[in-house]
Design an enzyme around this catalytic site. Structure first.
Site, short mmCIF file in Angstrom:
data_model
loop_
_atom_site.label_atom_id
_atom_site.label_comp_id
_atom_site.label_asym_id
_atom_site.label_seq_id
_atom_site.Cartn_x
_atom_site.Cartn_y
_atom_site.Cartn_z
N CYS B 91 -11.03 -28.37 -16.82
CA CYS B 91 -10.06 -27.63 -16.00
C CYS B 91 -10.37 -26.15 -15.95
O CYS B 91 -9.75 -25.40 -15.21
CB CYS B 91 -8.64 -27.85 -16.52
SG CYS B 91 -8.25 -29.59 -16.69
N HIS B 341 -2.51 -28.55 -9.24
CA HIS B 341 -3.63 -28.33 -10.16
C HIS B 341 -4.86 -29.14 -9.73
O HIS B 341 -5.21 -30.13 -10.36
CB HIS B 341 -3.18 -28.71 -11.58
CG HIS B 341 -4.22 -28.50 -12.64
ND1 HIS B 341 -5.24 -27.57 -12.54
CD2 HIS B 341 -4.40 -29.11 -13.84
CE1 HIS B 341 -5.99 -27.63 -13.64
NE2 HIS B 341 -5.51 -28.56 -14.42
#
Lengths: 356, 392, 133
Positions: B91, B341
C-alpha cells in the site's frame, strides 16, 4: 517368547453432537421408537476442519504418549476407514508424517522402513490393521506398529443409517512388553453383501433387515466361537466384551446368543453417546475398556465389517496398564466434552449442503 | 544537490469504476495532471518535458492480470519512450514510486519526472481481492493461516485496547472525522457523513473492527509531476510544493515477528530520519495525511509520528485534535476511509492533497499552512514512507 | 492456483512445529529461517517446539479469503519457547468468544492437527491449529 500386544492406545471423539430426536424431527418421524429400537441417544459429528486423517492424528498422539516411546520406533501404520478423505492419496502417509514416524524431526528424506497402507473392509478395517501390525511384530519384522480405525461415517439424509452414523477414531500401538497381551485372533468371512457404497458415491446403501441375522450375527458369533475354540477359552474366561456397534441393540443380542452377561459389555458400549463410528466403533469400545481395565482381566473384542467378516481378539491385561492409564485423555473425557448442534449446523459441518 | 518540487497534480475519480479499465484510470489521472501542468505553467511546460515515469502499483498482476505497468502507462498517457518502472511496496507503492522519482531528479539524472499511482481492484471477486491484499503480509504464515488484512489490524486494535484502554468510541470518531472531511471531495468514493452509531452498528469484519472502520475496495489513479529547482527557477514556476523530506523504513514481514504490535517501528524509524537527517521541525507541520486503511492505523500513526504520546491517541482524537480546527488537521479531504483506497494510488493521492494545502487550493483549505506531512504505510507498518512538503 | 510443493515443503513445520535453534546465540527460531534473525549466524540446528503457548491477541475473521470459510478465530500466539506465530483457534464456540471484548487474550493453548484449507483443485491442506488448554 516375549509377550506381544497393545503397548499404547488412544481414542478421539469430536465434540459436536446431534440428538436422535433432532434428526427424527427433520424427517417427521416419531423419535421414541427410533430411540428404543437403536438404543442410541445422540451421535458425534466431526467439525468442518476434521476428517479421518486429523482424528487419526489425535488418537495416535495419545497412543504414543501412553506407550511412552519415541514415535521414530514405529515402523508400520495401517488405517482402516470407510471415509479416507481422498479416494486416491493415502491417509497413512499424512498421519505417519504428522506423528513423526519418519524421524524425530520428521526428515522426509531420511531412509527408514515404514510399512503403510489404507485399509477398507467396511467397519472392520481397523481391526484388520491390528492383525497386520501384530503379525509384523510377532515376526520381528518391526519393533512397533500402529493400527487405527477412524471414520466420519456417512449416512444418507433421511435414511435409517443417518440416526447412528457418527465420527471418531481409535489408535493402537502393537509391540512387545504390552499393556494388553494379544493372546490370539480369529477371523471369519463370507460373501454377504449387506451394506455397500459404490465408487464415487457419497452415501452407502444397505440391505435393511438382511444386515442382521445372516450378516452381523452370523459373523460376530462365528468369529467369537472360532477364537474361543482356538484358544480353548470359554465365556466365563472373559471379564469384558466388546462387539461391533451398528447400534446398541445388536451387540447386546450377540452377547445373549453367545451366552455373555450383558454387564460385561458395559464399559465398551459407547455407541449410545457417540453413534456408530464405523471403522472406529469396536476399537473405540476397546480403548474405552482399556481406559479402566485392571491387570489380570481378559478382554474379548469382535469387530464386524459388512460384506461380511469379523475379527475376534483376546487380550490379557498386564500390570503395565496402570501407568499408561494415568496419561492422556480418556474416551469418557471426549464423550463428555460436547456441544449440541441442530440439523442445519450438522449438514453444514458434514458438507452435506450442495453449493454448486 | 538540487531541491525538488511538485509542479502539477491530478487524479481520476476514486470508486467502484465498473466502466473503467486499469488503463482508463491511468489515462484519467494522466490527463488531469497534464491539465494542471498546463494551468500551473501557463502552457509553457508539457508532457514532452517529462524524462521519466515512476508507476506505483501493488497488485495489477493479481488483480488485473497486467504487469509491466511502466510501459502500459507511458503508452496510454502518451509519453512512450521515456524510461519507466513500476515500484512495489504494497500500500506504500505510491509513495515509494514518488521517492524514487525524487531521488532520480536529486541525482541530476533528470529534471522532470512523472509519478503515477494506480490500482484496479474491482475486476476480480472481492474474496480474491482479500487474497491479493494479503500478498503484502507473510504468505506462508499469515495468508496460509487464514489471516486477512482487516484481521491483522484487528489484532493490533485488540491489543491497543488492552494495553492503553483505547475505546470503540475513539476508533469510531476517526471514521466519522474522515467522512466529514470527504463530503466536499468530488473524487471521493463516499461523500456522506456518518455517525458514531453508524460505525458501531456496521457489520463486524474482524472483531473488533467493523465495516466502517475499514477503507473500501477502490479503483483509482493519481499522478504528480516533479521537477528540479533549476528547472523550476528557469521556467519561473511559482506555485510549487517543495519536497523537504523523503524518508522510508521497513520492518519484518511477519506481524508475528514484531518488537511491538501497538506501535510501528518502521514509522518511528522513518520519522526519526525526517527529524534528524532532514532537520524537519515537527512543530511546523500544519496538516497531515496519515494512512487510515483501518481506523486503528490512523490512531497508531498519530502516536508513532509523535503528534501525541504513545497510548494517548484515543484521547487526542476525542479532544478533536485531528479535526480541521484541531492541533493537527488530519486527512482533511476524507482520508482512505472516505476517498477510497486504490492501493498503489493512495500514496500519490496523499501527496496531491498536501500539495493543494500548500498551494492554497484544497477543498478544505486551512489557513497558514507552511508544511504538511504524508505518511503512507505498506502492509501493517511493514514499509512506512514519509514525505514532508513545504512552501519554501 | 497454488501447487502442491508450496504446502509440501512446509510439512515439517506445519505438522509438527519443527523449528531451529541458533547454535551461536541460542535463539529458538520458528517459523524456520536459514540465518539467525538475531545474530545472523548460519549455524542452526533443528529444534522441536512444544506447541504450547499463550494468546497475545486474537480476532474473529468474519470475511474470509478464498479457500477459507468464515467465521473462525485467528490469534497471535506467544509460544513458550519464545517465538510468536499466527494460528487458528479451533474447538471453541464463536458465540462464547464474541461476547468478551478482550477476546481470548492471555488464554493458554496447545497445538492440534487440523484441515487448514481446501485448495482450488481439491488438495486438502493440513497443519497446525490450536486448542484452548
Amino acid at each position: 517368547m516375549d509377550k506381544t500386544g497393545i503397548v499404547g492406545w488412544g481414542s478421539y471423539v469430536p465434540r459436536f453432537r446431534i440428538k436422535i430426536e433432532e434428526i427424527a424431527r427433520i424427517w417427521g418421524r416419531d423419535a421414541l421408537p427410533i430411540l428404543e429400537g437403536l438404543g442410541v441417544d445422540e451421535k458425534a459429528i466431526a467439525g468442518s476442519d476434521e476428517d479421518t486423517i486429523t482424528m487419526s492424528v489425535e488418537a495416535g498422539r495419545t497412543a504414543i504418549l501412553r506407550a511412552g516411546i519415541n514415535p521414530v520406533k514405529i515402523s508400520a501404520l495401517f488405517i482402516g476407514s470407510e471415509s479416507h478423505p481422498y479416494a486416491v492419496n493415502p491417509s497413512s502417509t499424512v498421519v505417519s508424517e504428522a506423528l513423526g514416524f519418519s524421524s524425530a524431526f520428521g526428515n522426509t528424506f531420511k531412509e527408514k522402513t515404514i510399512f503403510m497402507g489404507d485399509l477398507e473392509f467396511a467397519c472392520k478395517a481397523g481391526s484388520a490393521g491390528m492383525q497386520i501390525c501384530h503379525a509384523f511384530v510377532k515376526s520381528n519384522e518391526i519393533e512397533y506398529g500402529m493400527a487405527i480405525g477412524a471414520d466420519t461415517a456417512q449416512g444418507k439424509p433421511g435414511d435409517a443409517l443417518e440416526y447412528t452414523a457418527g465420527s471418531g477414531a481409535a489408535a493402537f500401538i502393537l509391540g512387545k512388553d504390552p499393556v494388553a497381551e494379544l493372546e490370539g485372533t480369529y477371523s471369519f468371512g463370507t460373501d454377504t453383501s449387506d451394506f455397500w457404497r459404490n465408487e464415487g458415491k457419497k452415501y452407502p446403501n444397505h440391505g435393511a433387515r438382511f444386515t442382521g441375522e445372516p450378516a452381523y450375527f452370523k459373523h460376530v458369533t462365528n468369529a467369537t466361537k472360532g477364537l474361543m475354540e482356538k484358544l480353548s477359552l470359554g465365556i466365563d474366561d472373559f471379564d469384558k466384551v466388546v462387539f461391533h456397534t451398528p447400534n446398541a441393540k445388536f451387540p447386546l443380542r450377540a452377547a445373549k446368543i453367545l451366552g455373555f452377561d450383558a454387564s460385561k459389555l458395559k464399559e465398551g458400549l459407547v455407541v449410545p453417546k457417540i453413534g456408530n463410528t464405523y471403522s472406529g466403533a469396536s476399537l473405540i469400545g476397546l480403548a474405552s475398556v482399556l481406559d479402566s481395565a485392571k491387570p489380570g482381566e481378559r478382554i474379548l473384542v469382535t469387530s464386524y465389517g459388512s460384506g461380511s467378516g469379523s475379527d475376534s481378539f483376546s487380550f490379557m491385561i498386564t500390570n503395565k496398564i496402570l501407568q499408561a492409564q494415568k496419561l492422556g485423555k480418556k474416551t469418557i473425557d471426549y464423550i463428555n466434552n460436547k456441544k449440541y448442534v441442530d440439523y442445519g449446523t450438522y449438514v453444514k459441518l458434514r458438507g452435506k449442503l450442495l453449493r454448486e | 544537490m538540487t531541491r525538488v518540487g511538485i509542479v502539477a497534480v491530478g487524479q481520476s475519480k476514486f470508486g467502484e469504476l465498473w466502466e473503467h479499465s486499469l488503463r482508463d484510470l491511468a489515462v484519467d489521472a494522466g490527463n488531469a495532471v497534464f491539465k494542471d501542468l498546463d494551468t500551473q505553467t501557463k502552457g509553457n511546460i508539457t508532457k514532452k518535458n517529462i524524462e521519466g515515469l515512476f508507476v506505483g502499483n501493488m497488485g495489477a498482476g493479481s488483480m488485473a492480470k497486467q504487469s509491466h505497468l511502466g510501459s502500459l502507462v507511458s503508452d496510454y498517457v502518451g509519453i512512450t519512450g521515456v524510461p519507466a518502472v513500476r515500484c512495489e511496496g504494497a500500500c506504500s507503492s505510491g509513495a515509494l514510486a514518488f521517492r524514487h522519482a525524487f531521488h532520480t531528479i536529486k541525482s541530476g539524472e533528470m529534471d522532470v519526472a512523472m509519478v503515477l499511482g494506480i490500482e484496479k481492484m474491482t475486476d476480480i471477486d472481492s474474496n480474491h481481492v482479500l487474497n491479493a491484499l494479503m500478498e503484502a503480509g507473510d504468505f506462508e504464515w499469515e495468508s496460509l493461516a487464514g489471516l486477512t488484512f482487516t484481521g491483522l489490524y484487528a489484532l493490533m486494535a485488540r491489543r491497543h485496547m488492552k494495553e492503553f484502554g483505547t475505546t470503540r468510541n475513539q476508533l469510531s470518531l476517526i471514521s466519522v472525522n474522515n467522512h466529514k472531511n470527504g463530503v466536499k471531495n468530488p473524487y471521493a468514493q463516499f461523500r456522506g457523513e456518518i455517525t458514531i452509531e453508524d460505525v458501531e452498528k456496521s457489520t463486524l469484519i474482524a472483531d473488533p473492527l467493523r465495516t466502517l472502520d475499514c477503507s473500501p475496495i477502490t479503483d483509482g489513479a493519481a499522478s504528480v509531476i516533479i521537477a528540479s529547482e533549476e528547472f523550476i527557477k528557469k521556467n519561473k514556476l511559482d506555485n510549487v510544493a517543495w519536497i523537504l523530506s523523503s524518508s522510508a523504513a521497513t520492518d519484518r514481514i511477519g506481524f508475528f515477528n514484531r518488537r511491538s504490535i501497538v506501535e510501528l517501528d518502521a514509522t518511528k524509524l522513518a520519522v526519526k530520519r525526517v527529524i534528524e537527517k532532514d532537520r524537519v521541525n515537527m512543530k511546523n507541520i500544519g496538516v497531515t495525511e496519515v494512512h487510515d486503511c483501518f481506523s486503528i492505523n490512523e490512531l497508531v500513526a498519530l502516536e508513532d509520528l509523535g503528534f501525541c504520546e504513545k497510548g494517548k491517541g484515543g484521547k487526542f482524537i476525542e479532544q478533536g485534535e485531528i479535526k480541521l480546527d484541531g492541533q493537527i488537521p488530519t486527512n482533511t479531504t476524507g482520508g482512505l476511509k472516505s476517498i477510497g483506497h486504490p492501493v498503489g494510488a493512495t500514496g500519490v493521492r496523499q501527496l496531491i492533497d498536501i500539495t493543494k494545502q500548500i498551494r492554497g487550493d484544497s477543498l478544505n483549505q486551512l489557513k497558514n499552512v507552511n508544511q504538511g506531512l504524508a505518511l503512507n504505510i505498506g502492509g501493517i507498518g511493514t514499509t512506512s514512507v514519509i514525505h514532508v512538503l513545504g512552501k519554501d | 492456483m497454488l501447487s502442491v510443493p508450496v504446502f509440501w515443503r512446509m510439512n515439517k513445520e506445519k505438522y509438527k512445529m519443527i523449528g531451529k535453534k541458533c547454535l551461536d546465540c541460542g535463539l529458538v527460531i520458528f517459523p524456520n529461517r536459514k540465518n539467525c534473525p538475531s545474530c545472523d549466524s548460519q549455524k542452526l540446528e533443528e529444534f522441536g517446539l512444544s506447541g504450547k503457548g499463550k494468546i497475545y491477541s486474537d480476532t474473529i475473521i468474519r470475511v474470509a479469503p478464498d479457500g477459507f470459510e468464515a467465521p473462525y478465530i485467528t490469534a497471535l500466539i506467544k509460544l513458550e519457547e519464545g517465538p510468536m506465530i499466527v494460528g487458528e483457534i479451533t474447538g471453541v464456540d464463536i458465540e462464547d468468544v464474541e461476547k468478551n471484548p478482550q477476546g481470548l487474550v492471555d488464554k493458554e493453548v496447545s497445538i492440534t492437527f487440523r484441515k487448514i484449507m481446501l485448495n482450488e483443485n481439491g488438495l486438502r491442506v493440513y497443519g497446525l491449529k490450536f486448542l484452548l488448554e
